[in-house]
Design a protein around this motif. Structure first.
Motif, PDB file in Angstrom:
ATOM      1  N   ASN A 278     -62.153 -57.672  64.038  1.00  0.00           N
ATOM      2  CA  ASN A 278     -62.270 -56.503  63.168  1.00  0.00           C
ATOM      3  C   ASN A 278     -60.937 -56.117  62.533  1.00  0.00           C
TER       4      ASN A 278
ATOM      5  N   LEU B  41     -69.126 -61.727  67.639  1.00  0.00           N
ATOM      6  CA  LEU B  41     -68.295 -60.531  67.777  1.00  0.00           C
ATOM      7  C   LEU B  41     -68.363 -60.054  69.226  1.00  0.00           C
TER       8      LEU B  41
ATOM      9  N   ASP C 275     -73.162 -59.658  67.152  1.00  0.00           N
ATOM     10  CA  ASP C 275     -72.535 -58.864  68.212  1.00  0.00           C
ATOM     11  C   ASP C 275     -73.113 -59.300  69.568  1.00  0.00           C
TER      12      ASP C 275
ATOM     13  N   MET D 217     -60.375 -57.089  57.702  1.00  0.00           N
ATOM     14  CA  MET D 217     -61.432 -56.109  57.432  1.00  0.00           C
ATOM     15  C   MET D 217     -62.665 -56.774  56.815  1.00  0.00           C
ATOM     16  N   TYR D 218     -63.796 -56.256  57.144  1.00  0.00           N
ATOM     17  CA  TYR D 218     -65.048 -56.905  56.732  1.00  0.00           C
ATOM     18  C   TYR D 218     -65.517 -56.410  55.373  1.00  0.00           C
TER      19      TYR D 218
ATOM     20  N   LEU E 270     -69.046 -57.918  54.526  1.00  0.00           N
ATOM     21  CA  LEU E 270     -70.056 -58.099  55.571  1.00  0.00           C
ATOM     22  C   LEU E 270     -71.414 -57.530  55.132  1.00  0.00           C
ATOM     23  N   GLU E 271     -72.427 -58.373  55.187  1.00  0.00           N
ATOM     24  CA  GLU E 271     -73.749 -57.924  54.728  1.00  0.00           C
ATOM     25  C   GLU E 271     -74.721 -57.769  55.874  1.00  0.00           C
TER      26      GLU E 271
ATOM     27  N   GLY F 258     -64.031 -57.134  69.282  1.00  0.00           N
ATOM     28  CA  GLY F 258     -63.656 -56.864  67.892  1.00  0.00           C
ATOM     29  C   GLY F 258     -62.174 -56.576  67.699  1.00  0.00           C
TER      30      GLY F 258
ATOM     31  N   TYR G 197     -75.345 -57.444  60.227  1.00  0.00           N
ATOM     32  CA  TYR G 197     -74.891 -57.235  61.604  1.00  0.00           C
ATOM     33  C   TYR G 197     -76.102 -57.491  62.487  1.00  0.00           C
TER      34      TYR G 197
ATOM     35  N   ARG H 100     -77.573 -57.972  66.603  1.00  0.00           N
ATOM     36  CA  ARG H 100     -77.266 -57.778  68.029  1.00  0.00           C
ATOM     37  C   ARG H 100     -78.352 -58.453  68.857  1.00  0.00           C
TER      38      ARG H 100
END
Ligand SMILES: Cc1cc2nc3c(=O)[nH]c(=O)nc-3n(C[C@H](O)[C@H](O)[C@H](O)COP(=O)(O)OP(=O)(O)OC[C@H]3O[C@@H](n4cnc5c(N)ncnc54)[C@H](O)[C@@H]3O)c2cc1C
Ligand code: FES
Ligand code: FES
Lengths: 290, 163
Positions: free
Chosen positions: A39, A32, A51, A1-2, A5-6, A35, A8, A10
């Motif tokens: 994830n 990613l 991503d 689990m993230y 995570l700060e 996932g 993301y 794409r």
């Protein structure tokens, strides 16, 4: 689990993606895809995920004698896309169909699968038996893109080669032939405890198996058994009477009895030999009973 | 961060942290039909449709859904206007506590949109990733087949339900 995570991102292009990857020195970062691995299994160290979903990596096309499969092609597509409806790729379709459940097949990508180093693996033996290659991209100097094609399966050196790279495509050599894949798991939805892939081309037979447990797997080409089969016949000719017993004997020597908390080594060895014989029977068009 | 998506047929914006999974984001938005189960992709309780395909929302970052269409069980039907799939699950007595039911209904919708005349084997495959601790699986499989008949009669599955 993230949990930590700060960030993301794409990226919209390969160049943008590689630039983000190149910047990632100070920040624990991962690419990613679907996932379904990233994830799930404790990736608390990650601060940034990139991503890949907007990248043009979903094509499946024939180029010369290669089928080029974009890294973002899902396992669901391997099952139903007409490009994979060849006898040679039957094992690929079977491995995708055997893989977990529909909701996972819809997300898991070919690229994510080849980059995941986890025990329960459906695709790797099929890719090894097909003689697949991976096309990698990595950030080069002054914004250039460096390209490299490596053999699958991933040995230690190749695994090093994957670090910091984007897998862009899986390349499958096409041609005449028949493939098959057989797996054994506790229930239909469980990951396999062992599996076997066979590909028969006019040039010969390739066999790969995955002896696997909850935390580790041994992906193996069965060279001795392949040589035994090659010694019997001119390419394309029928196997001799009693081939099943001879193959089984060879397999029991070649397969190590690798046990873990789930099954004993002898059990896994025995079941894997059975799966290989069944897959061989399938590519020969014979009945699968032992 | 803002996640802009089409949620049950309507444009929506969810405010989420980058680490947040879609299950939580949906539930915070009031769509509590999407259940929290194993949170590892194993049980099917959190299934939603992403662009019409079944996915496990517990292992999908909310951010990954940005720009996509998400359908939850509420998007298919509710108490006042249940979807034929929901009716089939009730009529086949395939529901006891009901915790697994939204995920099964979503999986059935995804199946019937692709395959309006599933066999029992197709129905089994469709529910294979859905764990039920009370009813068992015989009645849910009957419900999928019954739902298929009803949807064929009413031609509902193709349109994705009432919206
Ligand atoms: C409930 C459950 C059941 C499962 N059952 C099975 C099973 O039966 N059989 C089986 O084989 N597997 C199974 N898996 C494992 C999982 O689905 C695979 O590992 C999956 O194929 C990973 O693909 P992905 O696209 O989801 O990758 P992700 O999770 O997105 O990424 C996996 C890894 O690959 C890297 N990566 C992804 N794409 C690229 C790329 N293009 N270039 C470089 N690096 C990349 C990521 O950084 C990450 O390290 C299961 C997983 C779950 C959660
Ligand atoms: S809660 Fe998502 S699959 Fe179990
Ligand atoms: S009805 Fe209770 S878990 Fe299925």
């Amino acid at each position: 689990m993230y949990l930590a995570l700060e960030r993301y991102s794409r990226p919209a292009s390969i160049e943008e993606c590689l630039a983000l990857l190149a910047e990632a020195h100070d920040e624990p970062t991962a690419l990613l895809a679907g996932g379904t691995e990233l994830n799930v299994r404790g990736h608390e160290e990650l601060v940034h995920v990139i991503d890949l979903q907007a990248l043009p990596l979903r094509d499946v096309r024939v180029e010369g004698d290669l089928l080029r499969v974009g890294a973002l092609v899902t396992l669901a597509r391997l099952r139903r896309d007409a490009a994979f409806a060849l006898p040679l790729l039957e094992g690929l379709r079977e491995a995708a169909a055997g893989f977990a459940v529909v909701a996972l097949q819809n997300r898991s990508t070919v690229g994510g699968r080849v980059c995941t180093d986890r025990g329960d693996q459906d695709l790797p033996p099929v890719l090894a038996a097909l003689g697949a290659k991976l096309r990698l991209l990595r950030p080069g100097r002054a914004g250039a893109v460096d390209e490299q094609v490596i053999d699958y399966p991933l040995g230690a050196a190749a695994r090093r080669a994957l670090r910091g790279a984007l897998v862009a495509e899986v390349l499958l050599p096409l041609g005449e032939g028949q493939g098959a894949y057989r797996r054994f798991s506790r229930t239909a939805v469980d990951a396999p405890l062992c599996n076997a892939a066979v590909v028969r081309r006019p040039s010969g037979v390739r066999i790969a198996v995955n002896l696997q447990g909850p935390r580790a797997a041994h992906l193996k080409r069965l060279g001795d058994t392949e040589s035994l089969i090659a010694s019997w016949h001119a390419p394309g000719a029928a196997f001799p009477q009693g081939w099943r017993e001879a193959v089984r004997l060879s397999l029991m020597t070649e397969l190590e009895p690798w046990g873990d908390a789930w099954v004993s080594g002898e059990y896994r060895q025995d079941v894997t030999a059975t799966l290989v014989v069944r897959a061989l029977a399938r590519v020969l068009g014979e009945e699968e009973v032992l | 961060m803002k996640v802009r998506l089409t949620l049950n047929g309507e444009p929506a914006t969810l405010t989420c942290a980058p680490w947040e999974f879609l299950t939580e984001a949906l539930r915070r938005h009031g769509l509590i039909g999407t259940k929290r189960g194993c949170e590892t992709g194993d049980c099917g309780a959190c299934s939603v449709l992403l662009d019409g395909e079944e996915v496990a929302s517990c292992i999908l970052l909310a951010a990954q859904a940005d720009g996509h269409a998400v359908t939850t069980v509420e998007g298919l039907g509710g108490f006042e206007r249940p979807h034929p799939i929901q009716e089939a699950f009730v009529d086949a007595t395939a529901v006891q506590c009901g915790y697994c039911t939204p995920g099964m209904v979503i999986a059935t919708q995804a199946l019937l949109a692709q395959n309006p005349a599933p066999t029992e084997r197709d129905a089994r495959e469709c529910l294979a990733g859905h764990l039920c601790r009370c009813t068992g699986y015989v009645k849910p499989i009957a419900a999928v087949l019954q739902a298929a008949e009803r949807c064929r009669a009413g031609d509902v599955a193709k349109t994705g339900g009432r919206s």
